[in-house]
Write an enzyme that holds these catalytic residues in place. Structure first.
Site, PDB file in Angstrom:
ATOM      1  N   GLY A  38       0.816  -1.207   0.000  1.00 30.92           N
ATOM      2  CA  GLY A  38       0.000   0.000   0.000  1.00 30.92           C
ATOM      3  C   GLY A  38       0.846   1.252   0.000  1.00 30.92           C
ATOM      4  O   GLY A  38       2.039   1.215   0.325  1.00 30.92           O
ATOM      5  N   GLN A  80       2.800   9.931   1.690  1.00 34.31           N
ATOM      6  CA  GLN A  80       4.121   9.329   1.477  1.00 34.31           C
ATOM      7  C   GLN A  80       4.809   9.841   0.214  1.00 34.31           C
ATOM      8  O   GLN A  80       6.018   9.692   0.072  1.00 34.31           O
ATOM      9  CB  GLN A  80       4.014   7.794   1.416  1.00 34.31           C
ATOM     10  CG  GLN A  80       3.603   7.172   2.748  1.00 34.31           C
ATOM     11  CD  GLN A  80       3.544   5.663   2.639  1.00 34.31           C
ATOM     12  OE1 GLN A  80       2.544   5.111   2.211  1.00 34.31           O
ATOM     13  NE2 GLN A  80       4.620   4.988   3.007  1.00 34.31           N
ATOM     14  N   CYS A  99       7.253  -0.527   6.255  1.00 30.28           N
ATOM     15  CA  CYS A  99       6.681   0.663   5.626  1.00 30.28           C
ATOM     16  C   CYS A  99       7.704   1.238   4.658  1.00 30.28           C
ATOM     17  O   CYS A  99       8.892   1.310   4.989  1.00 30.28           O
ATOM     18  CB  CYS A  99       6.343   1.682   6.711  1.00 30.28           C
ATOM     19  SG  CYS A  99       5.617   3.207   6.076  1.00 30.28           S
ATOM     20  N   LEU A 100       7.236   1.634   3.481  1.00 34.36           N
ATOM     21  CA  LEU A 100       8.161   2.212   2.498  1.00 34.36           C
ATOM     22  C   LEU A 100       8.792   3.504   3.021  1.00 34.36           C
ATOM     23  O   LEU A 100       9.852   3.903   2.542  1.00 34.36           O
ATOM     24  CB  LEU A 100       7.433   2.488   1.181  1.00 34.36           C
ATOM     25  CG  LEU A 100       6.898   1.250   0.441  1.00 34.36           C
ATOM     26  CD1 LEU A 100       6.160   1.666  -0.824  1.00 34.36           C
ATOM     27  CD2 LEU A 100       8.025   0.282   0.113  1.00 34.36           C
ATOM     28  N   HIS A 146      -2.833   0.374   8.903  1.00 33.25           N
ATOM     29  CA  HIS A 146      -1.497   0.944   8.687  1.00 33.25           C
ATOM     30  C   HIS A 146      -1.556   2.062   7.639  1.00 33.25           C
ATOM     31  O   HIS A 146      -1.052   3.162   7.875  1.00 33.25           O
ATOM     32  CB  HIS A 146      -0.537  -0.167   8.242  1.00 33.25           C
ATOM     33  CG  HIS A 146       0.822   0.312   7.830  1.00 33.25           C
ATOM     34  ND1 HIS A 146       1.978  -0.083   8.462  1.00 33.25           N
ATOM     35  CD2 HIS A 146       1.207   1.165   6.847  1.00 33.25           C
ATOM     36  CE1 HIS A 146       3.012   0.531   7.884  1.00 33.25           C
ATOM     37  NE2 HIS A 146       2.575   1.278   6.899  1.00 33.25           N
ATOM     38  N   GLU A 147      -2.183   1.779   6.500  1.00 34.61           N
ATOM     39  CA  GLU A 147      -2.232   2.789   5.433  1.00 34.61           C
ATOM     40  C   GLU A 147      -2.999   4.022   5.879  1.00 34.61           C
ATOM     41  O   GLU A 147      -2.575   5.156   5.618  1.00 34.61           O
ATOM     42  CB  GLU A 147      -2.889   2.216   4.165  1.00 34.61           C
ATOM     43  CG  GLU A 147      -2.040   1.200   3.427  1.00 34.61           C
ATOM     44  CD  GLU A 147      -0.610   1.641   3.213  1.00 34.61           C
ATOM     45  OE1 GLU A 147      -0.375   2.827   2.913  1.00 34.61           O
ATOM     46  OE2 GLU A 147       0.287   0.803   3.362  1.00 34.61           O
ATOM     47  N   HIS A 156      -1.392   6.696   8.011  1.00 36.75           N
ATOM     48  CA  HIS A 156      -0.586   7.709   7.308  1.00 36.75           C
ATOM     49  C   HIS A 156      -1.387   8.988   7.086  1.00 36.75           C
ATOM     50  O   HIS A 156      -0.818  10.078   7.030  1.00 36.75           O
ATOM     51  CB  HIS A 156      -0.131   7.174   5.937  1.00 36.75           C
ATOM     52  CG  HIS A 156       1.041   6.248   5.998  1.00 36.75           C
ATOM     53  ND1 HIS A 156       2.280   6.639   6.428  1.00 36.75           N
ATOM     54  CD2 HIS A 156       1.169   4.946   5.657  1.00 36.75           C
ATOM     55  CE1 HIS A 156       3.130   5.617   6.347  1.00 36.75           C
ATOM     56  NE2 HIS A 156       2.479   4.572   5.884  1.00 36.75           N
TER      57      HIS A 156
HETATM   58 NI    NI Z   1       3.440   2.727   5.595  1.00 33.90          NI
END
Ligand code: NI
Length: 176
Positions: free
Chosen positions: A49, A54, A103-104, A145-146, A149
């Site tokens: 995701g 981000q 996480c990216l 999680h997404e 953000h």
């Molecule tokens: Ni993340």
């Protein structure tokens, strides 16, 4: 094809509460282009995701794509690439499930996080149509999680035991 740079832990945009999209914005050329960039970026970086903050856009917008099949998270039900606009999470069962999250925006690390295991998501899809999903287990974790953000929150904030934060190699060796 435009691959955006994914912001990393420490960038202030990751800590902002993103604003909702208006009905007019959802179908706009700007948002259509942003979504196309987010898809390219997610595929280039690899991941499940990506949320708009981000890539530096403080908007309540995220994409999720679960390939499915056997993974290190267990057997996953696949979810084709899906767009979520202005999502709201309602906890249906506060009992938690624990997962080693990555996480990216926090490259190279994994941390063990517990989250409610059963949630309902109310959102708009990429066309602005209302949608509702009920999710359990790992899928519930991914969505929470997404959508964290969008509130300026990262999974590292939710690690209850700091000893359960590890680099990828140490996670593989000692915790998997
Ligand atoms: Ni993340």
């Amino acid at each position: 094809m435009t691959i955006r740079r994914v912001l990393r832990l420490g960038h202030p945009v990751l800590r902002q509460v993103a604003r909702p999209l208006s009905a007019a914005e959802i179908g706009s050329e700007r948002v259509r282009q942003l979504l196309a960039d987010m898809v390219d970026t997610l595929h280039d970086y690899g991941g499940i995701g990506l949320a708009a903050p981000q890539v530096g856009e403080s908007l309540r917008l995220a994409i999720i794509e679960i390939a499915g099949g056997p993974t290190r998270y267990g057997d996953l039900a696949p979810m084709p690439l899906t767009v979520f606009v202005n999502p709201r999470v309602e906890v249906l069962d506060p009992a938690t499930t624990g997962c080693w999250e990555g996480c990216l925006s926090v490259p190279g690390l994994r941390g063990f996080v517990e989250r409610p295991r059963h949630v309902r998501i109310d959102c708009l899809d990429g066309a602005g149509t209302p949608a509702t999903l009920e999710l359990r287990g790992f899928a519930a974790t991914v969505f929470q999680h997404e959508f964290d953000h969008l509130d300026g929150r990262l999974y590292v904030d939710r690690i209850a035991d700091p000893a359960l934060l590890a680099f990828d190699a140490e996670y593989e060796r000692y915790h998997r």
